[in-house]
Scaffold this motif. Structure first.
Motif, PDB file in Angstrom:
ATOM      1  N   GLY A  96      -4.052  -4.183  -6.058  1.00  0.00           N
ATOM      2  CA  GLY A  96      -3.909  -2.733  -5.944  1.00  0.00           C
ATOM      3  C   GLY A  96      -3.745  -2.057  -7.293  1.00  0.00           C
TER       4      GLY A  96
ATOM      5  N   GLY B 138      -9.194  -1.020  -5.643  1.00  0.00           N
ATOM      6  CA  GLY B 138      -8.781  -0.182  -4.513  1.00  0.00           C
ATOM      7  C   GLY B 138      -8.400   1.226  -4.942  1.00  0.00           C
TER       8      GLY B 138
ATOM      9  N   ALA C 256       0.848  -1.191   0.000  1.00  0.00           N
ATOM     10  CA  ALA C 256       0.000   0.000   0.000  1.00  0.00           C
ATOM     11  C   ALA C 256       0.884   1.243   0.000  1.00  0.00           C
ATOM     12  CB  ALA C 256      -0.911   0.001   1.230  1.00  0.00           C
TER      13      ALA C 256
ATOM     14  N   GLY D  86      -4.033   0.383  -2.226  1.00  0.00           N
ATOM     15  CA  GLY D  86      -3.100  -0.710  -2.425  1.00  0.00           C
ATOM     16  C   GLY D  86      -3.755  -2.055  -2.606  1.00  0.00           C
ATOM     17  N   GLY D  87      -2.935  -3.098  -2.348  1.00  0.00           N
ATOM     18  CA  GLY D  87      -3.368  -4.479  -2.483  1.00  0.00           C
ATOM     19  C   GLY D  87      -3.579  -5.123  -1.131  1.00  0.00           C
ATOM     20  N   ASP D  88      -3.882  -6.410  -1.166  1.00  0.00           N
ATOM     21  CA  ASP D  88      -4.270  -7.099   0.061  1.00  0.00           C
ATOM     22  C   ASP D  88      -3.074  -7.571   0.886  1.00  0.00           C
ATOM     23  OD1 ASP D  88      -3.443  -9.200  -1.573  1.00  0.00           O
ATOM     24  OD2 ASP D  88      -5.443 -10.052  -1.780  1.00  0.00           O
TER      25      ASP D  88
ATOM     26  N   HIS E 134      -8.373  -0.941  -0.569  1.00  0.00           N
ATOM     27  CA  HIS E 134      -7.519  -1.924  -1.244  1.00  0.00           C
ATOM     28  C   HIS E 134      -8.340  -2.994  -1.949  1.00  0.00           C
ATOM     29  CE1 HIS E 134      -7.663  -5.800   0.957  1.00  0.00           C
ATOM     30  NE2 HIS E 134      -7.969  -5.080   2.024  1.00  0.00           N
TER      31      HIS E 134
ATOM     32  N   ASP F  66     -12.107  -3.036   2.057  1.00  0.00           N
ATOM     33  CA  ASP F  66     -11.679  -4.166   1.236  1.00  0.00           C
ATOM     34  C   ASP F  66     -12.615  -4.272   0.037  1.00  0.00           C
ATOM     35  OD1 ASP F  66     -11.000  -6.624   0.148  1.00  0.00           O
ATOM     36  OD2 ASP F  66     -10.907  -7.658   2.075  1.00  0.00           O
TER      37      ASP F  66
ATOM     38  N   LEU G 102      -7.404   3.025   4.360  1.00  0.00           N
ATOM     39  CA  LEU G 102      -6.844   2.273   3.234  1.00  0.00           C
ATOM     40  C   LEU G 102      -7.989   1.722   2.397  1.00  0.00           C
ATOM     41  CD1 LEU G 102      -4.760   0.553   1.593  1.00  0.00           C
ATOM     42  CD2 LEU G 102      -4.914  -1.150   3.434  1.00  0.00           C
TER      43      LEU G 102
END
Length: 197
Positions: A111, A115, A12, A22-24, A107, A49, A105
């Motif tokens: 990402g 997100g 992130a 970002g991503g997970d 996400h 999420d 955040l």
């Protein structure tokens, strides 16, 4: 635009001092715990999420119960995103950001699209110019395609009752920006997969 430090473990980046995209979290629990701890250390208080295919509510609740979690999943299939999807999540984020200490955040999995697109919608709702908003995301996250930016802009225009001429102008500027800043998304996804995402 961001003044926060760069994160080392978490997938992130700060777009503004209070908004990350970002991503997970990693599939390995130990790595994911380290990533979550880093995010919390950086100030994370709220997490959206955007994945339909996974849900980390329980994981986050057990390891960082102070973080408010919204699971707001959707598919990433290039579909047109309804205004209601942006409206619900952005309202939640804006309510969170009413607290001056909150950090949010948004996400998805890698990402790249969902997100960052939700983060883009948040920036629009905060009054940022449509091109400045997508440029700010791409500057800190070069892999962000923000594929649903056009849908977010459509939502924002409707929500803010933007005059028709301004809507056309914004859409044309966003198209021009994309033309001038192309991404090879297929290559980016392949690279991210090779890195284990």
């Amino acid at each position: 635009m961001s003044t926060r430090p760069e994160l080392v473990r978490a997938n992130a980046v700060f777009v503004t001092p209070r908004l990350l995209v970002g991503g997970d979290l990693d599939h390995d629990d130990e790595t994911a715990e380290a990533q979550l701890a880093e995010l919390v250390e950086a100030g994370l208080t709220h997490l959206v999420d955007a994945r339909v295919e996974a849900d980390d509510r329980e994981f986050v609740a057990q390891r960082a119960p102070q973080v408010d979690y919204l699971w707001h999943g959707m598919d990433d299939a290039g579909q047109r995103v309804p205004a209601s999807w942006f409206e619900a999540a952005v309202e939640w984020v804006l309510e969170a950001l009413a607290d001056p200490d909150a950090v949010v955040l948004t996400h998805c999995h890698m990402g790249i699209n969902r997100g960052p697109s939700l983060g883009y919608a948040v920036l629009l709702a905060q009054g940022l110019d449509p091109v400045a908003a997508i440029a700010a995301i791409r500057e800190v996250r070069p892999i962000a395609a923000v594929a649903y930016a056009e849908d977010a802009l459509r939502w924002h225009h409707h929500r803010s009752a933007t005059p028709a001429a301004e809507r056309r102008h914004d859409r044309a500027r966003l198209r021009a920006w994309r033309r001038d800043h192309p991404l090879d998304v297929v290559r980016i996804i392949a690279r991210q997969r090779s890195l284990g995402y």
